[in-house]
Scaffold this motif. Sequence first.
Motif, PDB file in Angstrom:
ATOM      1  N   ALA A   1      10.333  -2.902   1.912  1.00 46.83           N
ATOM      2  CA  ALA A   1      11.480  -3.012   1.003  1.00 46.83           C
ATOM      3  C   ALA A   1      11.055  -3.355  -0.417  1.00 46.83           C
ATOM      4  CB  ALA A   1      12.456  -4.066   1.512  1.00 46.83           C
ATOM      5  N   ALA A   2      11.960  -3.082  -1.359  1.00 46.78           N
ATOM      6  CA  ALA A   2      11.797  -3.490  -2.749  1.00 46.78           C
ATOM      7  C   ALA A   2      13.067  -4.209  -3.187  1.00 46.78           C
ATOM      8  CB  ALA A   2      11.548  -2.283  -3.653  1.00 46.78           C
ATOM      9  N   ASP A   3      12.908  -5.164  -4.066  1.00 49.77           N
ATOM     10  CA  ASP A   3      14.037  -5.929  -4.588  1.00 49.77           C
ATOM     11  C   ASP A   3      14.586  -5.225  -5.827  1.00 49.77           C
ATOM     12  OD1 ASP A   3      15.833  -7.834  -5.464  1.00 49.77           O
ATOM     13  OD2 ASP A   3      14.319  -9.328  -5.988  1.00 49.77           O
ATOM     14  N   THR A   4      15.824  -4.777  -5.763  1.00 51.63           N
ATOM     15  CA  THR A   4      16.443  -4.122  -6.923  1.00 51.63           C
ATOM     16  C   THR A   4      17.432  -5.043  -7.629  1.00 51.63           C
ATOM     17  OG1 THR A   4      17.520  -2.074  -7.667  1.00 51.63           O
ATOM     18  CG2 THR A   4      18.308  -3.021  -5.599  1.00 51.63           C
ATOM     19  N   GLY A   5      17.387  -6.338  -7.280  1.00 50.83           N
ATOM     20  CA  GLY A   5      18.272  -7.292  -7.940  1.00 50.83           C
ATOM     21  C   GLY A   5      19.729  -6.983  -7.661  1.00 50.83           C
ATOM     22  N   LEU A   6      20.554  -7.024  -8.702  1.00 50.07           N
ATOM     23  CA  LEU A   6      21.980  -6.723  -8.561  1.00 50.07           C
ATOM     24  C   LEU A   6      22.295  -5.268  -8.882  1.00 50.07           C
ATOM     25  CD1 LEU A   6      23.494  -9.876 -10.347  1.00 50.07           C
ATOM     26  CD2 LEU A   6      23.011  -9.565  -7.908  1.00 50.07           C
ATOM     27  N   ALA A   7      21.274  -4.488  -9.208  1.00 48.82           N
ATOM     28  CA  ALA A   7      21.493  -3.135  -9.744  1.00 48.82           C
ATOM     29  C   ALA A   7      21.305  -2.043  -8.694  1.00 48.82           C
ATOM     30  CB  ALA A   7      20.541  -2.891 -10.905  1.00 48.82           C
ATOM     31  N   TRP A   8      22.052  -0.956  -8.894  1.00 41.99           N
ATOM     32  CA  TRP A   8      21.813   0.247  -8.101  1.00 41.99           C
ATOM     33  C   TRP A   8      20.490   0.887  -8.539  1.00 41.99           C
ATOM     34  CZ3 TRP A   8      24.803   0.889  -4.077  1.00 41.99           C
ATOM     35  CH2 TRP A   8      26.157   0.548  -4.118  1.00 41.99           C
ATOM     36  N   PRO A   9      19.648   1.348  -7.609  1.00 37.53           N
ATOM     37  CA  PRO A   9      18.412   2.038  -7.991  1.00 37.53           C
ATOM     38  C   PRO A   9      18.705   3.498  -8.349  1.00 37.53           C
ATOM     39  CG  PRO A   9      18.535   1.862  -5.606  1.00 37.53           C
ATOM     40  CD  PRO A   9      19.760   1.171  -6.140  1.00 37.53           C
TER      41      PRO A   9
ATOM     42  N   PRO B   1       0.802  -1.229   0.000  1.00 40.34           N
ATOM     43  CA  PRO B   1       0.000   0.000   0.000  1.00 40.34           C
ATOM     44  C   PRO B   1       0.834   1.277   0.000  1.00 40.34           C
ATOM     45  CG  PRO B   1      -0.016  -1.009   2.176  1.00 40.34           C
ATOM     46  CD  PRO B   1       0.672  -1.971   1.268  1.00 40.34           C
ATOM     47  N   TYR B   2       2.143   1.164   0.255  1.00 37.14           N
ATOM     48  CA  TYR B   2       3.010   2.339   0.319  1.00 37.14           C
ATOM     49  C   TYR B   2       4.231   2.137  -0.575  1.00 37.14           C
ATOM     50  CZ  TYR B   2       0.261   3.018   4.557  1.00 37.14           C
ATOM     51  OH  TYR B   2      -0.767   3.155   5.444  1.00 37.14           O
ATOM     52  N   PRO B   3       4.820   3.218  -1.070  1.00 36.30           N
ATOM     53  CA  PRO B   3       6.078   3.088  -1.817  1.00 36.30           C
ATOM     54  C   PRO B   3       7.156   2.510  -0.906  1.00 36.30           C
ATOM     55  CG  PRO B   3       5.115   5.267  -2.130  1.00 36.30           C
ATOM     56  CD  PRO B   3       4.343   4.610  -1.016  1.00 36.30           C
ATOM     57  N   PRO B   4       8.130   1.804  -1.449  1.00 36.41           N
ATOM     58  CA  PRO B   4       9.165   1.201  -0.613  1.00 36.41           C
ATOM     59  C   PRO B   4      10.032   2.258   0.081  1.00 36.41           C
ATOM     60  CG  PRO B   4       9.726   1.001  -2.946  1.00 36.41           C
ATOM     61  CD  PRO B   4       8.311   1.496  -2.883  1.00 36.41           C
ATOM     62  N   LEU B   5      10.429   1.939   1.307  1.00 44.52           N
ATOM     63  CA  LEU B   5      11.313   2.825   2.071  1.00 44.52           C
ATOM     64  C   LEU B   5      12.780   2.591   1.730  1.00 44.52           C
ATOM     65  CD1 LEU B   5       9.830   2.729   5.695  1.00 44.52           C
ATOM     66  CD2 LEU B   5       9.863   4.676   4.124  1.00 44.52           C
ATOM     67  N   PHE B   6      13.110   1.375   1.344  1.00 44.68           N
ATOM     68  CA  PHE B   6      14.484   1.059   0.998  1.00 44.68           C
ATOM     69  C   PHE B   6      14.515  -0.096   0.013  1.00 44.68           C
ATOM     70  CE2 PHE B   6      13.490  -1.498   4.711  1.00 44.68           C
ATOM     71  CZ  PHE B   6      14.085  -2.728   4.487  1.00 44.68           C
ATOM     72  N   ALA B   7      15.643  -0.240  -0.667  1.00 41.13           N
ATOM     73  CA  ALA B   7      15.830  -1.301  -1.637  1.00 41.13           C
ATOM     74  C   ALA B   7      16.857  -2.295  -1.112  1.00 41.13           C
ATOM     75  CB  ALA B   7      16.306  -0.726  -2.968  1.00 41.13           C
ATOM     76  N   VAL B   8      16.638  -3.571  -1.423  1.00 38.94           N
ATOM     77  CA  VAL B   8      17.616  -4.606  -1.105  1.00 38.94           C
ATOM     78  C   VAL B   8      18.348  -4.948  -2.393  1.00 38.94           C
ATOM     79  CG1 VAL B   8      18.025  -6.893  -0.151  1.00 38.94           C
ATOM     80  CG2 VAL B   8      16.111  -5.506   0.708  1.00 38.94           C
TER      81      VAL B   8
ATOM     82  N   ALA C   1      22.293 -14.006  -3.326  1.00 37.80           N
ATOM     83  CA  ALA C   1      22.546 -13.335  -2.045  1.00 37.80           C
ATOM     84  C   ALA C   1      21.328 -13.331  -1.127  1.00 37.80           C
ATOM     85  CB  ALA C   1      23.000 -11.896  -2.293  1.00 37.80           C
ATOM     86  N   GLY C   2      20.170 -13.740  -1.627  1.00 36.98           N
ATOM     87  CA  GLY C   2      18.961 -13.754  -0.810  1.00 36.98           C
ATOM     88  C   GLY C   2      18.172 -12.456  -0.839  1.00 36.98           C
ATOM     89  N   ALA C   3      18.482 -11.560  -1.785  1.00 33.33           N
ATOM     90  CA  ALA C   3      17.819 -10.255  -1.821  1.00 33.33           C
ATOM     91  C   ALA C   3      16.311 -10.376  -2.023  1.00 33.33           C
ATOM     92  CB  ALA C   3      18.437  -9.389  -2.921  1.00 33.33           C
ATOM     93  N   THR C   4      15.875 -11.296  -2.866  1.00 33.29           N
ATOM     94  CA  THR C   4      14.440 -11.426  -3.138  1.00 33.29           C
ATOM     95  C   THR C   4      13.682 -11.877  -1.896  1.00 33.29           C
ATOM     96  OG1 THR C   4      14.835 -11.906  -5.475  1.00 33.29           O
ATOM     97  CG2 THR C   4      12.724 -12.610  -4.569  1.00 33.29           C
ATOM     98  N   THR C   5      14.229 -12.847  -1.181  1.00 36.99           N
ATOM     99  CA  THR C   5      13.583 -13.315   0.048  1.00 36.99           C
ATOM    100  C   THR C   5      13.552 -12.214   1.102  1.00 36.99           C
ATOM    101  OG1 THR C   5      14.288 -15.591  -0.371  1.00 36.99           O
ATOM    102  CG2 THR C   5      13.666 -15.042   1.893  1.00 36.99           C
ATOM    103  N   LEU C   6      14.657 -11.506   1.271  1.00 38.55           N
ATOM    104  CA  LEU C   6      14.705 -10.428   2.253  1.00 38.55           C
ATOM    105  C   LEU C   6      13.718  -9.312   1.914  1.00 38.55           C
ATOM    106  CD1 LEU C   6      18.572 -10.261   2.660  1.00 38.55           C
ATOM    107  CD2 LEU C   6      16.948 -11.017   4.415  1.00 38.55           C
ATOM    108  N   ALA C   7      13.660  -8.940   0.641  1.00 36.64           N
ATOM    109  CA  ALA C   7      12.745  -7.871   0.226  1.00 36.64           C
ATOM    110  C   ALA C   7      11.293  -8.289   0.421  1.00 36.64           C
ATOM    111  CB  ALA C   7      13.005  -7.490  -1.225  1.00 36.64           C
ATOM    112  N   HIS C   8      11.011  -9.590   0.311  1.00 34.31           N
ATOM    113  CA  HIS C   8       9.651 -10.058   0.581  1.00 34.31           C
ATOM    114  C   HIS C   8       9.370 -10.053   2.081  1.00 34.31           C
ATOM    115  CE1 HIS C   8       5.918 -12.319  -0.119  1.00 34.31           C
ATOM    116  NE2 HIS C   8       6.222 -12.916   1.035  1.00 34.31           N
TER     117      HIS C   8
END
Length: 220
Positions: free
Chosen positions: A71-79, A45-52, A59-66
């Motif tokens: 949080a939002a998952d930004t994969g391997l890339a800088w947002p 319901p809200y925009p993400p506060l931070f990206a993983v 590295a587990g970024a998708t699981t952590l972002a869920h």
Amino acid sequence: MHANVIHLHRPVSTEPGRFEPDTVTAPTPDRQAPVRSTPLPTTGPYPPLFAVQGAHGGAGATTLAHWWAPAADTGLAWPASPQTTQRVVVAARDCLPGLTAAADRLREWHAGLAPSGVTVLGLVLTPVRPGRVPAAVRRYRRIVADLVDEAIWSIHWHEELLVCDLAQLAQFTPNDPPPSRRADLSSAVPIDVHQAGTAITARIAATRPKTDPDVSGDLQ
């Protein structure tokens, strides 16, 4: 192999927790992260506060972002898009290759090579297996910690993840009460995930500009 991580002093920087760019040995171009130019997805319901951001594949970024609802998952890339958050938590496996990749991402940011507007909040480490982390990994972890002003959060091995679909996992939101240590992953996040999420959102609240909206109020 790790002798050129950083110069062993912390100069005064214009941004808290950040080294002066000319004091850091930047990773070579072939070891730098890609850049995401599009806005991060808003899945709640809200925009993400931070990206993983994963320092490397797996590295587990998708699981952590869920797990962390803000949080939002930004994969391997800088947002790179200013339309959504550019606060980043780097994720890596707690092993020498994972920590080396994390050091690359952190040195890249300190050296001024990440997109304008990116701020690194800290580093979250996930295990490669259950059991004690080898001494060599722990020693190198202490070196990498200086690149994030000691803001490292460690997640434990959770066997249940091996048989749990991502969509079944419970989520953390700020101001959630601490979960029961016996709760299964579908009813509550693990307590270490809760503690890390609480620490990350507290760090955001402590460092955000006064013009930012209230962090906890965004997620009521």
